[in-house]
Each structure stands twice: as C-alpha cells, then as structure tokens.
Scaffold this active site. Sequence first.
Site, PDB file in Angstrom:
ATOM      1  N   LYS A 112      14.351 -21.197  -7.840  1.00 16.18           N
ATOM      2  CA  LYS A 112      13.495 -21.300  -9.024  1.00 16.18           C
ATOM      3  C   LYS A 112      12.178 -22.010  -8.739  1.00 16.18           C
ATOM      4  O   LYS A 112      11.192 -21.799  -9.431  1.00 16.18           O
ATOM      5  CB  LYS A 112      14.269 -21.971 -10.155  1.00 16.18           C
ATOM      6  CG  LYS A 112      15.417 -21.086 -10.628  1.00 16.18           C
ATOM      7  CD  LYS A 112      16.185 -21.668 -11.785  1.00 16.18           C
ATOM      8  CE  LYS A 112      17.170 -20.666 -12.354  1.00 16.18           C
ATOM      9  NZ  LYS A 112      18.375 -20.488 -11.500  1.00 16.18           N
TER      10      LYS A 112
HETATM   11  C1  LIG Z   1      19.246 -19.404 -11.609  1.00 18.65           C
HETATM   12  C2  LIG Z   1      20.132 -19.158 -10.431  1.00 18.65           C
HETATM   13  C3  LIG Z   1      20.742 -17.895 -10.213  1.00 18.65           C
HETATM   14  C4  LIG Z   1      20.616 -16.747 -11.194  1.00 18.65           C
HETATM   15  O1  LIG Z   1      19.322 -16.197 -11.202  1.00 18.65           O
HETATM   16  P1  LIG Z   1      18.849 -15.262 -12.420  1.00 18.65           P
HETATM   17  O2  LIG Z   1      17.407 -15.022 -12.177  1.00 18.65           O
HETATM   18  O3  LIG Z   1      19.107 -16.058 -13.664  1.00 18.65           O
HETATM   19  O4  LIG Z   1      19.671 -14.018 -12.359  1.00 18.65           O
HETATM   20  C5  LIG Z   1      21.496 -17.730  -9.064  1.00 18.65           C
HETATM   21  N1  LIG Z   1      21.672 -18.739  -8.180  1.00 18.65           N
HETATM   22  C6  LIG Z   1      21.105 -19.955  -8.363  1.00 18.65           C
HETATM   23  C7  LIG Z   1      21.347 -21.031  -7.355  1.00 18.65           C
HETATM   24  C8  LIG Z   1      20.311 -20.213  -9.476  1.00 18.65           C
HETATM   25  O5  LIG Z   1      19.750 -21.431  -9.639  1.00 18.65           O
END
Ligand SMILES: *Cc1c(COP(=O)(O)O)cnc(C)c1O
Length: 475
Positions: A112
């Site tokens: 993220k």
């Molecule tokens: C947020 C997250 C996901 C999921 O991603 P999306 O974009 O919501 O599908 C998967 N793995 C980790 C470690 C995350 O922080």
Amino acid sequence: MEYISTRGSAPALDFEGATLAGLASDGGLYLPREWPRLSEAEIRAMRGLSYAALAARIMRPFVAGSLTEAELEALCKTVYGDFGHAAVTPLVQLNETHWLLELFHGPTLAFKDVALQLLGHLFETFLERRGKRLTIVGATSGDTGSAAINAVAGRERIEIFMLHPNGRVSEVQRRQMTTVRAPNIHNLAIDGSFDDAQRHVKRMFSDPEVAHSVGGPLNLGAVNSINWARLMAQVVYYFYSALQLGAPDRKIAYSVPTGNFGDVFAGYVAAQMGLPIERLIVATNVNDILHRALTSGDYSAGSTTQTITPSMDIQVSSNFERLLFDCGGRDGAALAAQMQGFDDSHAMQLTNAQRQGAAKLFTSARADQKETARAMQWAWRSAAQVIDPHTGVGLHASLAAPAAGQVEPGTPIVTLATAHPAKFREAVERAVGVRPSLPPRVGDLFGREERFTELPGTYDASRDFVLQHAADSAS
Ligand SMILES: *Cc1c(COP(=O)(O)O)cnc(C)c1O
C-alpha cells in the site's frame, strides 16, 4: 483526462477533482472516460527505464490537465527515490516458471505504500493549489492505516483520525501507526472489532454535527483503495515487472492476493493499456466471495472469518464494481440498480456480459490456512524465500495454475508479494519455523514511544473525540 462515475449520475471530474473526492457523489467510483492505449513499440521503448521514470511515463495520460509532465516527473522522483530498494519493486526468481514481485520496500512494509506515498504528495499539491484543508477519518485492520499515516504525517493541510480495533492488529502494525509523531495524526484504539470501527466512521459521514465542526465535508474515500489515484500508481509495477520478463514480446501471468480488488484491478488496467497479460489470478483466503463470483456468477456476502491473512478478510470488495462497470458495457444506470439490489439483499448475480468480460482475463483460486502454510513452506524449502501469509495465498494459486489449465506452459507466473514477512512474524514462524527480522530501516520500531488514545466502543466516544480535536486544529 476526464473521470466518470460507475453509477452514471455524478459529475465528471478531472484527475485533481477525482483524487480529492475519493468516492463519487452518487455513491459510485471514478474511472477514466477511456483507457489510454500504448502500442507495442511504445511499450518496448520503456525497457530499461528507472522505476521513477517509468511511473511518470505510465501515469502521464491519467493526470493530463492536472499536472504538467515536469511536475509529475519531479513527484515520482521524490516518492520512488525514497524506498528501501533501488528497484523499488524488485523481482525475485523462485524457479523456471515462478517469480515474486516484492512490493514491500516502502516505509510500512506492505504494497500500500507504493500508492499511498504518492497520494500524500498529490493531496499536498492539490490542497495547496485550492487553498483548502482535508480531514480524513478512516478505520483500519492494520495495513491501510499505517501506510496512510506515514504518507500524510506532518502535512499542514491534512488532519487524519484513524480508528483501529484495540488489541486486534499485529504489534508491528500498531507501532507503525502509533510511533509516528506529528501533530496532524490521531490514533484511536477503540474497544470493539474492525467492523465496529468501520461502522462509526460511516456514521460520522452522515452526521451533520461532525461536518459542521470540521468546516466542510469529511472525506471517506480519501485514502481507501476506492481512490482512483491509488490504483493508477499500482499499474506501474505490472509494466515494470513484465518489461523485465520480456514484454511486449512475451505474455505474463500474475497471481494477486486479493481483498478489496484494488491491486488486481490495477493489473486489469495495465492490460487495457496494451500490456500483454495472459491471465490475472484472483487469489483469496476462505473469505472467497470473489472466487465464487468469478466461477459461478454468484456474488453474495456471508460473514467474515478471521484468518492469518487479515488484510484479505473482506466480504464486500469495493473495487469489483469497477470491473462490473467496465465489462458490463459501462452502463451507469444499470449498474446503479444492480448495486442497489446488492445493498438491499447482500447478494447479486453477475450478468452474462460481466461474466464473459471478466473470464477473458481473470481466473481465481482460494487457499485455506493449511494450503497457505504449505505454499509458504514450499517457498522456504525450494527457493530459500521467507514469505508472508498473504503472499502465501497468492503463491498457492500460482503453483496450482498450470495444472488447472489457467496458464499456458512456458508463461512466467508472477506472484505479488504484498507484505514483508516481518509484518506477520508470528504466523510466519508457525508456518515455516523461521522468525523473520525487521529490515534495518524500521529497526527501532520497538524502541520508539507509542501514542494513541483508547476509547470505549460507542459511536459517541469516537465522534466526540473527532469533534473536539478537529475543532482545535481548525482554530
Ligand atoms: C491490502 C492488502 C491486500 C489486499 O489488496 P486489495 O487491493 O485490497 O485487493 C493483500 N495483502 C496485503 C498484505 C494487504 O495489505
């Protein structure tokens, strides 16, 4: 570039407007009016670019009219010059078919950061331009909260209130939120579950008293993955990895650990732009609504089961709406009716057009805890890689894909490594018997002082805190 809402009745906005809005006023999500297309020759010419230079090249058509090329290039240099790896998102080979794309070299060790670090700078640029302030109130189960707090810490025009369920996020996740010292950060540990926190936040947005006291509407979608700018930033690493593996002269398959459908939708966007992606595998844990929707057309939400992959413990995936809109003929009125039906009954059936459109590119797979652990053990024993459980869900799907006929023999399969293993060290240690250590750049996380406010689980407690502190900082 103009952005339109998936539900057809909100006004079209430019990139700046869509970024600051987050959610569209009709409840829909913003998408570009059309996909920019890159020719094979244009893609080939991108080989060898640095991550920052490639990011500016890929994002250029999406921000046109809101940022000049020079502004965008400078922004990308600042943001992507500050990651813990020179390649920003390095590829690691596991064997002749399988690769990991490491997306966890940002400040909070999950993918993220790649988008939220950029978003923090975009907010600052646009708010400055408009002479405005932004109050963000959000709820987090861990990763979004820490990445968002790190992205906006110290920014003068932004105030952020982040609610997390007290005692229910990992210690690393909590410390990544609570040790950030800046006057615009407010961490609220509420007595209750993530769903309770989320409910309080949603209620605050329709509470006139709150809107009045912060001097303008609160922004619900600002840092959530419903914000288009986040998805746009994630398109870049699909291009970056595919170019290294031979695109555009070779097709690539991706397996994406999926919760809110944001990361994998960015792969869909890359394909619409012309990147030769053979397959996008949506990998879910036992909270498998997307797996069911893609295999049978049945999109119906049950209750959420807690797993060792908390960032994927989601029943309703907001960004799926973007795919349904784009595959279903971009009919906003029809989609608004379909989503209204889903809101009422928590269930809906995909149309034939939506199913066939999705099936051109997507397949799916689901991993339970045993299968997740087995994939983590495979990575450790066969390739000496310690991976986090979310990545384990993705790798399980990758390893199964050739035999399931989901990917052609000879196509490289890239698993998105969405978090650093040290972020979920207890689960990693249980699965593979190795305790991953934190990378040196966050090494003093356990020595830093924490700051957060513990609150009772009632709506009033959270609301009163926000009212009190938002008023203080506005005056
Ligand atoms: C947020 C997250 C996901 C999921 O991603 P999306 O974009 O919501 O599908 C998967 N793995 C980790 C470690 C995350 O922080």
